[in-house]
Scaffold this motif. Structure first.
Motif, short mmCIF file in Angstrom:
data_model
loop_
_atom_site.label_atom_id
_atom_site.label_comp_id
_atom_site.label_asym_id
_atom_site.label_seq_id
_atom_site.Cartn_x
_atom_site.Cartn_y
_atom_site.Cartn_z
N MET A 76 0.84 -1.21 0.00
CA MET A 76 0.00 0.00 0.00
C MET A 76 0.87 1.25 0.00
O MET A 76 1.97 1.25 0.54
N GLY A 77 0.34 2.30 -0.61
CA GLY A 77 1.05 3.57 -0.61
C GLY A 77 2.08 3.71 -1.69
O GLY A 77 2.76 4.73 -1.77
N LYS A 78 2.23 2.69 -2.54
CA LYS A 78 3.22 2.76 -3.61
C LYS A 78 2.63 3.49 -4.82
O LYS A 78 1.43 3.43 -5.08
N ILE A 79 3.50 4.19 -5.56
CA ILE A 79 3.07 4.93 -6.75
C ILE A 79 2.94 3.97 -7.92
O ILE A 79 3.87 3.24 -8.26
N ILE A 80 1.76 3.98 -8.56
CA ILE A 80 1.53 3.14 -9.73
C ILE A 80 1.73 3.94 -11.01
O ILE A 80 2.38 3.49 -11.95
N SER A 81 1.14 5.13 -11.05
CA SER A 81 1.27 6.02 -12.21
C SER A 81 1.76 7.39 -11.77
O SER A 81 1.42 7.86 -10.68
N ALA A 82 2.57 8.02 -12.62
CA ALA A 82 3.09 9.35 -12.32
C ALA A 82 3.00 10.22 -13.57
O ALA A 82 3.19 9.74 -14.69
N ILE A 83 2.70 11.50 -13.36
CA ILE A 83 2.59 12.44 -14.47
C ILE A 83 3.46 13.66 -14.17
O ILE A 83 3.28 14.31 -13.14
N GLN A 84 4.40 13.95 -15.05
CA GLN A 84 5.24 15.14 -14.92
C GLN A 84 4.63 16.24 -15.78
O GLN A 84 4.28 16.01 -16.94
N ILE A 85 4.46 17.42 -15.20
CA ILE A 85 3.78 18.49 -15.92
C ILE A 85 4.60 19.78 -15.93
O ILE A 85 5.51 19.96 -15.13
N ALA A 86 4.23 20.66 -16.86
CA ALA A 86 4.79 22.01 -16.92
C ALA A 86 3.63 22.98 -17.06
O ALA A 86 2.70 22.73 -17.84
#
Length: 276
Positions: free
Chosen positions: A1-11
């Motif tokens: 639990m608490g692990k990152i599955i998806s990540a999005i880098q934005i500007a």
């Protein structure tokens, strides 16, 4: 639990003052603001760049969870959060493949630009897509999408002659029902309409009606009043816009030229009945 599955880098982009946007219409290119720069320069628009938006630089999902919709869920959550915070749009740019473009299309992003040259490193055309988050942006993107499709379809034979047919067709997908006539564009004369009847009903050959098939294809891909199976649209795109020979068509689709001739005629007949 608490692990990152998806990540999005934005500007963060947009929120540009009017004086700067007017300079951008000419040659000025501000740091960042990749997507506003494209819309401003290519579509001569001074509204879009004033609106705050977000460019997705990168989106990634853990290998163990890819293909299960987590990237789409992340985009949906981010879209709602940004909308609540007063942002007007989300956009991104990428080297276009059928698989990648399909991902962005199914998540509500709309094609607005394709680079005229392939990336020398990847061998792919770069595409920009935008998802409107406000009514104001929706109105702008609808106008921009029409201009994009009209420009792209009229450039295909000369500039994008090596694009994959399926990718070319998918670039014309959008939720908007455009009308050439409402934009003051009438591409068929009465004589041409009479000629196309001779083609779709016989005895006129494709070669004698090639100009008409091309115009009918452009009208369909811009307006999209009806949806055809993508297999049919691919063939129409390849023959009329990419100008493939019957030999190349035969090799690519593994069908006899006579069969393909019949298919193109039937597709045109279906389009003619729907549009005229």
């Amino acid at each position: 639990m608490g692990k990152i599955i998806s990540a999005i880098q934005i500007a963060y982009e947009g929120g540009i003052d009017l004086d700067t946007l007017k300079r951008m219409l000419k040659s000025y290119k501000p740091k960042g603001n990749v997507i506003p720069d494209v819309v401003t320069k290519h579509y001569r628009d001074l509204e879009f760049g004033q609106l705050k938006g977000v460019r997705i630089v990168r989106i990634a999902t853990h290998p163990d969870f890819q293909g299960k919709g987590f990237g789409s869920i992340a985009l949906k959550e981010m879209s709602q959060d940004l909308k609540n915070k007063g942002f007007h749009w989300i956009g991104t740019g990428f080297g276009a493949t059928v698989k990648l473009l399909n991902f962005w299309l199914k998540n509500g992003f709309i094609p607005v630009h394709i680079s005229p040259e392939k990336n020398p490193a990847t061998g792919e055309y770069s595409v920009v897509v935008i998802k409107p988050l406000s009514k104001k942006t929706e109105e702008i993107i609808k106008r921009v999408n029409f201009e994009f499709k009209w420009k792209f379809l009229n450039s295909v034979t000369d500039v994008f002659f090596d694009i994959e047919p399926k990718l070319g067709v998918m670039l014309t997908y959008s939720p908007y029902k455009h009308s050439l006539e409402k934009h003051g564009i009438k591409i068929f004369t009465d004589v041409q309409l009479d000629r196309i009847k001779l083609y779709i009903n016989g005895p006129m050959t494709y070669e004698a009606a090639a100009d008409l098939v091309r115009l009918l294809a452009i009208k369909h891909f811009v307006e999209r009043k009806i949806e055809l199976p993508i297999e049919k649209e691919e063939k129409l795109f390849a023959k009329s816009l990419l100008a493939w020979s019957w030999k190349k068509m035969s090799e690519y689709y593994d069908k006899k030229p006579s069969k393909l001739r019949d298919e193109i005629r039937k597709i045109c007949k279906e389009l003619y009945r729907s549009y005229f």
